[in-house]
Design a protein around this motif. Structure first.
Motif, short mmCIF file in Angstrom:
data_model
loop_
_atom_site.label_atom_id
_atom_site.label_comp_id
_atom_site.label_asym_id
_atom_site.label_seq_id
_atom_site.Cartn_x
_atom_site.Cartn_y
_atom_site.Cartn_z
N UNK A 28 -23.90 31.02 -16.48
CA UNK A 28 -24.01 30.07 -15.19
C UNK A 28 -22.46 30.52 -14.76
N UNK A 29 -22.34 31.86 -14.34
CA UNK A 29 -21.14 32.09 -13.94
C UNK A 29 -21.17 32.86 -12.37
N UNK A 30 -21.03 32.01 -11.45
CA UNK A 30 -21.19 32.45 -10.05
C UNK A 30 -22.51 32.40 -9.63
N UNK A 31 -22.83 32.62 -8.34
CA UNK A 31 -23.93 32.93 -7.69
C UNK A 31 -25.02 33.79 -8.44
N UNK A 32 -26.20 33.48 -8.70
CA UNK A 32 -26.93 34.45 -9.28
C UNK A 32 -27.63 35.53 -8.41
N UNK A 37 -25.09 23.38 -11.81
CA UNK A 37 -24.36 24.19 -12.82
C UNK A 37 -25.50 25.26 -13.46
N UNK A 39 -32.62 26.81 -13.96
CA UNK A 39 -33.27 27.77 -13.30
C UNK A 39 -34.51 28.23 -13.23
N UNK A 54 -19.29 32.04 -18.30
CA UNK A 54 -19.86 30.72 -18.65
C UNK A 54 -21.45 30.80 -18.71
N UNK A 55 -21.72 30.30 -19.98
CA UNK A 55 -23.29 30.35 -20.20
C UNK A 55 -24.01 28.93 -19.41
N UNK A 79 -18.18 27.92 -13.29
CA UNK A 79 -16.83 28.20 -13.34
C UNK A 79 -15.99 27.09 -12.84
N UNK A 139 -20.08 36.99 -3.46
CA UNK A 139 -20.31 35.62 -3.09
C UNK A 139 -19.50 35.23 -2.05
N UNK A 190 -14.89 27.95 -8.27
CA UNK A 190 -15.61 29.40 -8.44
C UNK A 190 -14.64 30.45 -8.24
#
Lengths: 612, 612
Positions: free
Chosen positions: A184-188, B144, B158, B414-415, B419, B438, B456
């Protein structure tokens, strides 16, 4: 374009730029009914090649169209606005298989079946499994979020790509994602590029997630006297908690094609379901009991199963080849993939199937309905004579109604083929305000609009009129029965590209004009007068070894060897004969043999050859 | 802001706008060490409310911060630039459960455990399962891309969201996706919004994919004498083909907290793995045999399993409450979540665990390492005295080194927590050129930058200095031992919000100041001098029923009732007494009883009450 072509050649090297008319025509079609010829084709070998070409394109405002194996069903890879096709056939290395991480790193041109053959050595596989697996590339799968028969259990390409290397329109290279199963690190951004049909960036590498091959698999077949009942069985099986690796539904038309083309000897019924169940033996057996229960309850007519991998493979190979094989249904008719790929909520599957049957009757068109029923993905395809304006017109009306069914039943316009060119007129109604959001994202990442323009309804929402661009030349031949017959044989080729895997000359040169599919397409254009007899054309045909491997893997069994021989004769009649053949002929005329020596000299030669 | 507050009230109604200082302070913190107070909080009831508020915000350039239950670990929901918090607590209806489609349609404020309780009636569940399930909302999970213990098998949020309704920065409403399991219809906007932490749009509805509850489940526990061995076991189990629904790893520190707080009586060892295996009984038993095989091979010290749902639930509830319970490790120490959420490739898990242990020794800080090991997600958390600048400084250095380990071992920053604010200084190094991509997407969708600004790494890459904003007030109390003790009790509250589910006054008013967490936060600010004694403060405490439910569900067992009573005494001492209490006291002084009547009149009253 000619000066800029010179620039292109100076960038990536002359041998990687295709720009002669004969070769370019082979890049003008895919499985859709459209046809657009590129100004040039570049075969990049590295990320750096791609970066340079994209920079050049961005500066010169030249459209760039990334292309894998050219198996698109929607025209997504056709250069609607001209420009440069980036053909990734030669960027196909499997860079890394990290068994302990369940991760592979590949170039976009790698063919799915080749990847899975390599992974099988480690007991692993990459689950998305489109029908075109023998030809399609990972890059193309990423572009369309491809899936195929295993999506209900395993998801789509989207679920198995952990990261991408992407060349943006600016030429900048961006890496997305990480070789980890969750973040979950930024926009995918990985997810944004997947399914964007090459309109946001050019993928030059993919990091794939892999799965261990399940220890046990069975294939189950169930037949029904009514197609709707088969649809109901699909719903009941899904709600029983069974998670089939694959569950396909076929109607009578499809069933008879499968039987005929692949000699499977299946019973002839209105509805047919074939399932793959995988997992541990215990869980598979439990699932089989549930499937049997549903089959019995709904009055299935035949139920059988096998865990013999060879038997299963035969069935699944036939299923995979169904789409191109449908081109065999009616002489002079082709399967036209328009509105061919909706997906529905589970509860709407049965109703949608009945709607399609009713439409088929209303418009008097042969329709084959089949699909990846486990994920609600149905493929209603229409089979028409492409040169008959009346049939074509009815088909377009039926297309419109299919789309209305999709809207009414809360379905998605496309499940796995994408929007491309073919569905762009429906994009606005399907996406609503989402289309404007897409447009603003597109402008943000590709301000000059160089990346695959004319697709997805992004910059234009209409198709050309008439739609049957590829088939347009047939009408020119109406008067010449023999030429028309030959053209019909050629258009039975669905451009599925399965022959790419086996054609020896294609696998040496890696350009379409040197492969079976290219030769069939050229033969058709030659008959239609789009290409003249020429030395270049002669070379394309002369290189064919007539080995016939293409015919063996061709689902509709197009007589490629006959076509090649016929074109060779036509070209010879117009004076285009290979220097070798010409010399051989002259030898025969002069010496009575092909060796160009009198009989005495031949004796000496023979002695020499046997070593004295 | 005051005139514009009037405008806001006229838009959504006065009763849905919170703007008094006492109430606002309760929205100033989450589980992170940061603190920022909003200018107003709006509790929308409908999409229309949201549209109007967003339009107002866009016109007036006011920051908008969407918020679920306020359980963010990263400061993602804190109004760093002030502005309006959109609290979705009151938009929490489950609009539809379509059992036959395996689909639910919900408002963003619905709490995960409540949703799953409702779905269980139909034999279904929504698989993502963060530790905060009793409090967290679907909207927050979407923001998130939350996951928790079940991600290895079931994926993250997701993978279970089919579509969204989103209010864009312009106020326009867009629907993304379809209630179908696969599509390739345009850019996947659903996936773009998921994990975007409210910076691209405000979610007002989600269409969720559901799964049938598996028929059989077991919980397996395995103990090791070395944490690294436990890590190796995780890798070996994954590579054996077992797909655990959950596989958690805990070190000795975590194990002892779990034992102490939840009285589980587990053996005390260096490394502990707890697994959930689910599926059919046959497949679960097969998987158990494989796990046992790995455990034996690696010299596990204790191995046991249970299929008793109650026993399992106890273990998993303890695991879920571990993070807040860690606040109990050391008097006056708090768990600070910084660099707390990386995920690693499978082969790096063992090494990363050893690295974290070495760092902990190097910096002399108590570190608890645990995590969702099956998906490579480790949570190395540091436990420090927040008022000790030396410890704090060492912690920030260790944070930096943890992040270097993440980069070196090809992990993700981050998993599952995102952010937010806390990881924004690392965003550029983690994302590379992706951060610029982004930013251009952000500009395209939110040109005025009103949506959750300051997060972020999008518009600012640094945090405030010092980072310990929430704990800043502790240092003021250094001299007053009694006040410091009380403040320490208050900061043991980790703001996890588990008490939201049970506090009767919160569940009547749905604003933080009327709930247990709000009262604890206010008591801390009151001690620190950030809020003065006032009528508003008195009301917040007077409404507490002292029922103590909050204490029962509080993982670190914060003495909320004691805190409330103490603040009431403090306020009374400063003359802030409720009119009722004051009247009761006066009655006692005047009449010798609380009823405000002389004894004869009380006799009459008693007769009346018993009906004559």
């Amino acid at each position: 374009m000619s000066t800029s072509l010179g620039l292109l050649k100076s960038i990536v090297g002359e041998e990687r730029v295709v720009d002669d008319k004969v070769s370019l025509l082979c890049y003008s079609s895919d499985m859709s009914p459209f046809a657009y010829t590129p100004d040039a084709v570049v075969l990049p070998r590295s990320r750096e090649d791609v970066v340079e070409v994209v920079k050049y394109a961005n500066e010169s405002r030249t459209p760039i169209i990334p292309r894998g194996a050219g198996t698109s069903v929607t025209g997504a890879i056709l250069p609607r606005r001209g420009g440069v096709v980036l053909d990734f056939t030669r960027m196909s290395s499997i860079k890394e298989v990290r068994v302990e991480d369940l991760v592979a790193v590949v170039e976009p041109g790698v063919v799915l079946d080749r990847l899975n053959a390599e992974l099988a050595k480690h007991g692993l596989f990459f689950p998305p499994d489109p029908g075109s697996s023998s030809a399609c590339t990972i890059g193309g799968m990423v572009g369309t979020n491809a899936s195929g028969v295993r999506a209900a259990k395993y998801g789509t390409t989207r679920n198995w790509v952990l990261g991408l290397e992407v060349v943006l329109a600016s030429g900048e290279v961006v890496r997305t994602g990480w070789p980890v199963v969750k973040h979950s690190t930024g926009y995918d951004l990985t997810q944004l590029f997947i399914g964007s049909e090459g309109t946001l960036g050019v993928v030059t590498e993919a990091v794939l997630k892999l799965a261990p091959i399940p220890p046990y698999k069975v294939t189950v077949t169930v037949f029904f006297d009514e197609l709707g009942l088969a649809g109901r069985a699909v719903t009941a099986i899904l709600l029983s908690g069974v998670r089939p690796a694959a569950m396909e539904l076929l109607d009578r038309t499809c069933l008879s094609v499968v039987n005929e083309v692949f000699k499977l000897g299946l019973p002839s019924r209105e509805g047919f379901i074939v399932l793959e169940l995988d997992g541990t033996r215990g869980s598979v057996e439990e699932e089989m009991r549930k499937v049997k229960g549903v089959a019995d309850r709904l009055g299935a007519k035949d139920y059988s199963w096998t865990d013999d991998p060879k038997e299963s493979l035969k069935l699944w190979a036939a299923r995979k080849a169904l789409v191109p094989a449908l081109a065999k249904v009616k002489e002079g008719h082709v399967l036209v993939p328009l509105a061919e790929d909706p997906s529905f909520p589970i509860s709407e599957i049965e109703g949608a199937i009945r709607d399609f049957q009713a439409l088929s009757a209303k418009y008097g068109l042969t329709t084959a309905t089949f699909g990846h029923a486990a994920d609600g993905n149905l493929h209603p395809v229409m089979i028409v004579d492409p040169a008959d304006p009346d049939q074509w017109g009815r088909m377009l009306k039926m297309e419109e109604e299919i789309f209305e069914i999709v809207l009414r039943r809360r379905g998605a316009l496309s499940a796995e083929h994408g929007i491309g060119l073919s569905k762009s007129p429906f994009a606005r109604r399907a996406l609503g305000g989402g289309l404007e959001v897409m447009r603003s994202l597109k402008r943000a990442l590709d301000p000059n609009g160089i990346l695959n323009p004319g697709k997805m309804g992004l910059d234009v929402e209409s198709r050309e009129d008439p739609v049957n661009l590829y088939y347009a030349y047939l009408s020119r031949l109406r008067g010449e029965l023999q030429a028309l017959r030959r053209a019909y044989e050629a258009v039975r080729c669905f451009r599925c590209g399965f022959c790419r895997a086996v054609c020896p000359t294609f696998n040496h040169y890696f350009v379409e004009s040197k492969g079976a599919r290219g030769r069939v397409v050229l033969s058709y254009y030659f008959l239609g007068g789009l290409v003249e007899a020429s030395e270049a054309l002669r070379q394309a045909y002369d290189q064919c070894t007539l080995c016939g491997h293409c015919v063996q893997v061709c689902p509709p069994g197009v007589k490629v060897v006959d076509i090649v021989e016929q074109v060779r004769r036509d070209l010879a009649a117009k004076g285009f004969i290979s220097p070798v053949h010409r010399a051989l002929g002259e030898n025969i005329l002069k010496y009575g043999n092909i060796y160009g020596l009198d009989n005495a000299a031949r004796g000496e030669l023979a002695k020499e050859l046997r070593g004295g």
